[in-house]
Enzyme design. Structure first.
Site, PDB file in Angstrom:
ATOM      1  N   ASP A  56       0.809  -1.221   0.000  1.00  0.00           N
ATOM      2  CA  ASP A  56       0.000   0.000   0.000  1.00  0.00           C
ATOM      3  C   ASP A  56       0.841   1.269   0.000  1.00  0.00           C
ATOM      4  O   ASP A  56       2.054   1.225   0.187  1.00  0.00           O
ATOM      5  CB  ASP A  56      -0.988  -0.007   1.193  1.00  0.00           C
ATOM      6  CG  ASP A  56      -0.375  -0.604   2.458  1.00  0.00           C
ATOM      7  OD1 ASP A  56       0.854  -0.587   2.581  1.00  0.00           O
ATOM      8  OD2 ASP A  56      -1.132  -1.084   3.311  1.00  0.00           O
ATOM      9  N   ASN A 125      -7.652  -3.201  14.445  1.00  0.00           N
ATOM     10  CA  ASN A 125      -9.033  -3.516  14.068  1.00  0.00           C
ATOM     11  C   ASN A 125      -9.107  -4.718  13.121  1.00  0.00           C
ATOM     12  O   ASN A 125     -10.155  -5.032  12.583  1.00  0.00           O
ATOM     13  CB  ASN A 125      -9.709  -2.296  13.417  1.00  0.00           C
ATOM     14  CG  ASN A 125      -9.009  -1.852  12.137  1.00  0.00           C
ATOM     15  OD1 ASN A 125      -8.050  -2.482  11.690  1.00  0.00           O
ATOM     16  ND2 ASN A 125      -9.493  -0.776  11.538  1.00  0.00           N
ATOM     17  N   HIS A 127      -7.363  -5.056  10.280  1.00  0.00           N
ATOM     18  CA  HIS A 127      -7.108  -4.805   8.859  1.00  0.00           C
ATOM     19  C   HIS A 127      -5.796  -5.458   8.424  1.00  0.00           C
ATOM     20  O   HIS A 127      -4.882  -5.643   9.223  1.00  0.00           O
ATOM     21  CB  HIS A 127      -7.163  -3.308   8.519  1.00  0.00           C
ATOM     22  CG  HIS A 127      -5.998  -2.483   8.957  1.00  0.00           C
ATOM     23  ND1 HIS A 127      -6.134  -1.191   9.409  1.00  0.00           N
ATOM     24  CD2 HIS A 127      -4.665  -2.723   9.007  1.00  0.00           C
ATOM     25  CE1 HIS A 127      -4.961  -0.692   9.705  1.00  0.00           C
ATOM     26  NE2 HIS A 127      -4.037  -1.607   9.473  1.00  0.00           N
ATOM     27  N   GLU A 132      -9.908  -2.385   5.344  1.00  0.00           N
ATOM     28  CA  GLU A 132     -10.491  -2.039   6.633  1.00  0.00           C
ATOM     29  C   GLU A 132     -11.785  -2.835   6.842  1.00  0.00           C
ATOM     30  O   GLU A 132     -12.420  -3.254   5.862  1.00  0.00           O
ATOM     31  CB  GLU A 132     -10.837  -0.542   6.664  1.00  0.00           C
ATOM     32  CG  GLU A 132      -9.651   0.386   6.458  1.00  0.00           C
ATOM     33  CD  GLU A 132      -8.851   0.630   7.740  1.00  0.00           C
ATOM     34  OE1 GLU A 132      -8.962  -0.173   8.697  1.00  0.00           O
ATOM     35  OE2 GLU A 132      -8.114   1.621   7.769  1.00  0.00           O
TER      36      GLU A 132
HETATM   37  C1  F6R Z   1       1.340  -1.579   6.093  1.00  0.00           C
HETATM   38  C2  F6R Z   1       0.032  -2.222   6.213  1.00  0.00           C
HETATM   39  C3  F6R Z   1      -0.755  -2.182   7.464  1.00  0.00           C
HETATM   40  C4  F6R Z   1       0.066  -2.512   8.711  1.00  0.00           C
HETATM   41  C5  F6R Z   1      -0.800  -2.471   9.955  1.00  0.00           C
HETATM   42  C6  F6R Z   1       0.011  -2.687  11.217  1.00  0.00           C
HETATM   43  O1  F6R Z   1       1.875  -1.768   4.805  1.00  0.00           O
HETATM   44  O2  F6R Z   1      -0.409  -2.752   5.245  1.00  0.00           O
HETATM   45  O3  F6R Z   1      -1.814  -3.084   7.356  1.00  0.00           O
HETATM   46  O4  F6R Z   1       0.650  -3.772   8.559  1.00  0.00           O
HETATM   47  O5  F6R Z   1      -1.449  -1.241  10.035  1.00  0.00           O
HETATM   48  O6  F6R Z   1       0.862  -1.594  11.411  1.00  0.00           O
HETATM   49  P1  F6R Z   1       1.983  -1.605  12.529  1.00  0.00           P
HETATM   50  O7  F6R Z   1       2.968  -2.655  12.137  1.00  0.00           O
HETATM   51  O8  F6R Z   1       2.593  -0.240  12.478  1.00  0.00           O
HETATM   52  O9  F6R Z   1       1.308  -1.921  13.820  1.00  0.00           O
END
Ligand code: F6R
Length: 235
Positions: A56, A125, A127, A132
């Site tokens: 992303d 959450n 995701h 989401e």
């Molecule tokens: C990042 C991504 C997100 C993160 C998720 C966890 O490329 O796709 O889904 O993996 O938000 O983020 P952290 O590791 O910062 O807790």
């Protein structure tokens, strides 16, 4: 945790030097990327034929912006290994026609034969990438309005919450499910509730996008003690 993840990824690259590697940003994989850099420097782990695709990118941020995921990947991994920069793909957040660009990104992944190994983090959450919680999820890459929860979770990387972009481009659930192998990383107490829910409820719902990984036949979950702390021992 990072050693376990690093050695799993390293093993796959040694088995297949042309590995198509799906990568995530965020705080969770930083240790794993450090371990991959160490393996490259000390154990000659060779990335020269690896092709990477990131999950992303924030819409509106150029790759030179310090908060862009392209910048993050260059800094945390690519600059310190011998991957060819033309083989590193992070979706563009500034394409003229973002909808068309989503199709192009999917085609680019398909043209190299799909992702062999996808590294994932998980949001509090549930995701994965920026899929989401919602009534329905996208198969292919798509444009997403980030939830307030995600904006607030990600604001720790920005000077103020107002600077966090409100939209992102993200691979869809279909892109992720098509990966031949998946490694899901989770660490810290913040992730304990969601890990417990997924492992113990064993319910698949688009309201917890990561629960769809229960349908995939080759997922390795790598957690630290904190993230696993609420899971009952029999789960
Ligand atoms: C990042 C991504 C997100 C993160 C998720 C966890 O490329 O796709 O889904 O993996 O938000 O983020 P952290 O590791 O910062 O807790």
């Amino acid at each position: 945790m990072s050693r376990t993840a690093g050695s799993l990824i390293g093993k796959e690259i040694r088995k297949n030097p042309n590995l198509i590697l799906g990568l995530a940003t965020g705080s969770t994989p930083i240790g794993t990327y450090k371990e991959l850099i160490r393996m490259h420097k000390e154990e000659n782990l060779d990335f020269s034929k690896v092709i990477s695709f990131n999950l992303d990118e924030y819409i509106g941020l150029e790759g030179i912006d310090q908060n862009s995921y392209r910048y993050f990947m260059d800094k945390e991994l690519f600059n310190d290994i011998n991957i060819k920069s033309e083989n590193t793909n992070v979706p563009s957040g500034v394409a003229d026609d973002m909808e068309k660009y989503c199709e192009l990104y999917d085609t680019m992944i398909d043209e190299v034969g799909g992702i062999d190994l996808q590294v994932l983090g998980i949001g509090v959450n549930g995701h994965i990438a920026f899929n989401e919680p919602a009534d329905s999820l996208s198969m292919g890459s798509f444009i997403v309005n980030l939830t307030n929860e995600t904006i607030s979770a990600n604001s720790r990387f920005f000077d103020s919450i107002d600077e966090v972009p409100k939209r992102a481009i993200s691979m869809g659930i279909g892109n992720i499910q098509k990966a031949k192998k998946i490694v899901l990383l989770a660490n810290g107490k913040r992730k304990a509730e969601i890990i417990k829910k997924i492992l113990e409820d064993e319910t698949i719902t688009t309201q917890i996008p990561a629960s769809l990984l229960l349908l995939h036949q080759d997922v390795t979950l790598i957690v630290d003690e904190d993230a696993y702390s609420l899971v009952k021992s029999e789960a």
